[in-house]
Motif scaffolding. Structure first.
Motif, PDB file in Angstrom:
ATOM      1  N   LEU A   1       0.901  -1.279  -0.035  1.00 40.07           N
ATOM      2  CA  LEU A   1       0.054   0.057  -0.133  1.00 40.07           C
ATOM      3  C   LEU A   1       0.913   1.248   0.050  1.00 40.07           C
ATOM      4  N   GLY A   2       2.100   1.188   0.099  1.00 43.05           N
ATOM      5  CA  GLY A   2       3.030   2.291   0.165  1.00 43.05           C
ATOM      6  C   GLY A   2       2.775   2.914   1.575  1.00 43.05           C
ATOM      7  N   ASN A   3       2.565   2.369   2.692  1.00 39.27           N
ATOM      8  CA  ASN A   3       2.250   2.718   3.578  1.00 39.27           C
ATOM      9  C   ASN A   3       3.564   2.713   4.632  1.00 39.27           C
ATOM     10  N   SER A   4       3.741   3.901   5.474  1.00 43.98           N
ATOM     11  CA  SER A   4       4.865   3.983   6.161  1.00 43.98           C
ATOM     12  C   SER A   4       4.998   3.368   7.525  1.00 43.98           C
ATOM     13  N   ALA A   5       3.888   2.769   7.850  1.00 46.81           N
ATOM     14  CA  ALA A   5       3.905   1.958   9.257  1.00 46.81           C
ATOM     15  C   ALA A   5       5.002   0.636   9.066  1.00 46.81           C
ATOM     16  N   HIS A   6       5.423   0.356  10.273  1.00 46.82           N
ATOM     17  CA  HIS A   6       6.192  -0.716  10.152  1.00 46.82           C
ATOM     18  C   HIS A   6       6.004  -1.603  11.561  1.00 46.82           C
ATOM     19  N   VAL A   7       5.647  -3.077  11.434  1.00 41.83           N
ATOM     20  CA  VAL A   7       5.618  -3.682  12.574  1.00 41.83           C
ATOM     21  C   VAL A   7       6.729  -4.621  13.062  1.00 41.83           C
ATOM     22  N   TYR A   8       6.977  -4.229  14.263  1.00 41.19           N
ATOM     23  CA  TYR A   8       8.200  -5.014  14.958  1.00 41.19           C
ATOM     24  C   TYR A   8       8.043  -6.216  15.559  1.00 41.19           C
ATOM     25  N   CYS A   9       8.709  -7.410  15.252  1.00 43.49           N
ATOM     26  CA  CYS A   9       8.672  -8.576  16.119  1.00 43.49           C
ATOM     27  C   CYS A   9       9.100  -8.695  17.264  1.00 43.49           C
ATOM     28  N   GLY A  10       8.329  -9.128  18.401  1.00 37.34           N
ATOM     29  CA  GLY A  10       8.885  -9.021  19.915  1.00 37.34           C
ATOM     30  C   GLY A  10       7.530  -8.871  20.544  1.00 37.34           C
ATOM     31  N   SER A  11       7.803  -8.710  22.054  1.00 33.95           N
ATOM     32  CA  SER A  11       6.912  -8.647  22.904  1.00 33.95           C
ATOM     33  C   SER A  11       6.717  -7.037  23.159  1.00 33.95           C
ATOM     34  N   LEU A  12       5.399  -6.745  23.404  1.00 35.12           N
ATOM     35  CA  LEU A  12       5.194  -5.266  23.842  1.00 35.12           C
ATOM     36  C   LEU A  12       5.394  -5.031  25.115  1.00 35.12           C
ATOM     37  N   VAL A  13       5.571  -6.191  25.876  1.00 40.34           N
ATOM     38  CA  VAL A  13       5.862  -6.105  27.507  1.00 40.34           C
ATOM     39  C   VAL A  13       7.265  -5.365  27.636  1.00 40.34           C
TER      40      VAL A  13
ATOM     41  N   THR B   1       2.865 -12.788  28.198  1.00 38.36           N
ATOM     42  CA  THR B   1       3.360 -11.801  29.207  1.00 38.36           C
ATOM     43  C   THR B   1       4.903 -11.760  29.355  1.00 38.36           C
ATOM     44  N   GLU B   2       5.641 -12.475  28.361  1.00 42.15           N
ATOM     45  CA  GLU B   2       7.191 -12.443  28.156  1.00 42.15           C
ATOM     46  C   GLU B   2       7.694 -10.951  27.879  1.00 42.15           C
ATOM     47  N   GLU B   3       8.734 -10.678  28.638  1.00 38.54           N
ATOM     48  CA  GLU B   3       9.301  -9.190  28.589  1.00 38.54           C
ATOM     49  C   GLU B   3      10.290  -9.199  27.492  1.00 38.54           C
ATOM     50  N   ASP B   4      10.638  -8.054  26.711  1.00 45.88           N
ATOM     51  CA  ASP B   4      11.443  -8.011  25.812  1.00 45.88           C
ATOM     52  C   ASP B   4      11.962  -6.809  25.435  1.00 45.88           C
ATOM     53  N   ASP B   5      12.916  -6.758  24.715  1.00 48.39           N
ATOM     54  CA  ASP B   5      13.871  -5.386  24.397  1.00 48.39           C
ATOM     55  C   ASP B   5      13.401  -4.701  23.004  1.00 48.39           C
ATOM     56  N   THR B   6      11.927  -5.174  22.673  1.00 52.81           N
ATOM     57  CA  THR B   6      11.488  -4.604  21.358  1.00 52.81           C
ATOM     58  C   THR B   6      11.824  -3.176  21.263  1.00 52.81           C
ATOM     59  N   TYR B   7      11.491  -2.336  22.184  1.00 49.82           N
ATOM     60  CA  TYR B   7      11.658  -0.870  22.042  1.00 49.82           C
ATOM     61  C   TYR B   7      12.949  -0.518  21.791  1.00 49.82           C
ATOM     62  N   ASP B   8      14.209  -1.234  22.231  1.00 49.61           N
ATOM     63  CA  ASP B   8      15.442  -0.923  21.571  1.00 49.61           C
ATOM     64  C   ASP B   8      15.565  -1.078  20.403  1.00 49.61           C
ATOM     65  N   GLU B   9      14.974  -2.161  19.788  1.00 50.98           N
ATOM     66  CA  GLU B   9      15.005  -2.087  18.396  1.00 50.98           C
ATOM     67  C   GLU B   9      14.402  -1.064  17.498  1.00 50.98           C
ATOM     68  N   ILE B  10      13.215  -0.620  18.131  1.00 51.57           N
ATOM     69  CA  ILE B  10      12.394   0.418  17.491  1.00 51.57           C
ATOM     70  C   ILE B  10      13.320   1.605  17.649  1.00 51.57           C
ATOM     71  N   GLY B  11      14.106   1.723  18.676  1.00 48.07           N
ATOM     72  CA  GLY B  11      14.850   3.019  19.012  1.00 48.07           C
ATOM     73  C   GLY B  11      14.185   4.012  19.826  1.00 48.07           C
ATOM     74  N   LEU B  12      12.956   3.541  20.167  1.00 47.68           N
ATOM     75  CA  LEU B  12      12.198   4.397  20.948  1.00 47.68           C
ATOM     76  C   LEU B  12      11.555   3.924  22.413  1.00 47.68           C
ATOM     77  N   ASN B  13      11.236   4.716  23.326  1.00 46.67           N
ATOM     78  CA  ASN B  13      10.846   4.094  24.680  1.00 46.67           C
ATOM     79  C   ASN B  13       9.331   4.012  24.713  1.00 46.67           C
ATOM     80  N   VAL B  14       8.786   3.481  25.650  1.00 49.83           N
ATOM     81  CA  VAL B  14       7.201   3.545  25.828  1.00 49.83           C
ATOM     82  C   VAL B  14       6.795   4.911  26.062  1.00 49.83           C
ATOM     83  N   ASP B  15       7.621   5.743  26.582  1.00 53.72           N
ATOM     84  CA  ASP B  15       7.318   7.236  26.907  1.00 53.72           C
ATOM     85  C   ASP B  15       7.628   8.174  25.897  1.00 53.72           C
TER      86      ASP B  15
END
Ligand SMILES: C[S@@+](CC[C@H](N)C(=O)[O-])C[C@H]1O[C@@H](n2cnc3c(N)ncnc32)[C@H](O)[C@@H]1O
Length: 204
Positions: free
Chosen positions: A113-125, A144-158
């Motif tokens: 679709l030429g859409n800029s959204a990207h889905v990362y593989c990992g846990s949201l926790v 409920t597994e914890e993960d480092d997905t936000y590191d991969e995204i390069g952004l924090n939850v906040d």
């Protein structure tokens, strides 16, 4: 909890769909149907929300000037339609999905679709959320597994301004707990609650 309820009026269902939303939703639904038919093993936790209602709710949030910023995250993204609807209206949008086959499908649809959204593989926790273990005991349909997905995204939850999730019945407290613990003040959490429609809270 420091969450403030924001009432989303029933009239949200009368809002016009955003330009391009129906094509996006139709394209995603075709891909979802094809995936379901072709796939031998059922992904039990994957069900889709009402994408049209989500599009209308996103428009309503924009119209009400409720957003503190431009970053969107879909928690448990499935095919990433929420993230794509957000990206379509100019938001910097990502999804997090734990099931690799869904991640692959979601990013293929976004690309087509030429859409800029990207889905990362990992846990949201994220790691080390205080008090989460007790709530996690009552949750059956979220990994409920914890993960480092936000590191991969390069952004924090906040760093995110708006989260969207479709929790299974009775499991929204798990998402609210993470949101309350880690999101920034002013951020929004939108959840789809089946027949009850869209729920919206702000961290205050
Ligand atoms: C009810 S589906 C919702 C899909 C999509 N958001 C929608 O509304 O159509 C929930 C999704 O969350 C995913 N999921 C469950 N636990 C997760 C976790 N810890 N991290 C990321 N995704 C998770 C499941 O694989 C499933 O695809």
């Amino acid at each position: 909890m420091t969450l403030q309820q924001i009432e989303v009026p029933d009239s949200v269902k009368k809002i016009d769909y955003h330009e391009g939303a129906e094509h996006l939703i139709d394209t995603a639904n075709e891909a979802i149907e094809a995936f379901m038919l072709a796939d031998q093993t059922v992904i039990e936790n994957f069900v889709t929300c009402d994408f049209h209602l989500l599009d209308q709710a996103l428009t309503w949030v924009e119209e009400q000037h409720l957003l503190a910023g431009n970053r969107f995250c879909e928690w448990g993204a499935g095919f990433g339609v929420g993230a794509m609807l957000a990206a379509m209206r100019g938001m910097e949008a990502v999804g997090i999905e734990i099931e690799p086959r869904l991640v692959q499908e979601a990013n293929a649809v976004a690309q087509s679709l030429g859409n800029s959204a990207h889905v990362y593989c990992g846990s949201l926790v994220p790691r080390g959320v205080e008090g989460l273990a007790e709530i996690a005991n009552e949750v059956r349909n979220v990994d409920t597994e914890e993960d480092d997905t936000y590191d991969e995204i390069g952004l924090n939850v906040d760093d995110f301004d708006l989260f969207f999730a479709f929790p299974w019945p009775g499991e929204h407290g798990f998402f609210e707990h993470i949101f309350d613990a880690r999101a920034s003040t002013g951020a929004l959490l939108m959840t789809y609650r089946g027949r009850e429609g869209i729920n919206l809270v702000r961290k205050v």
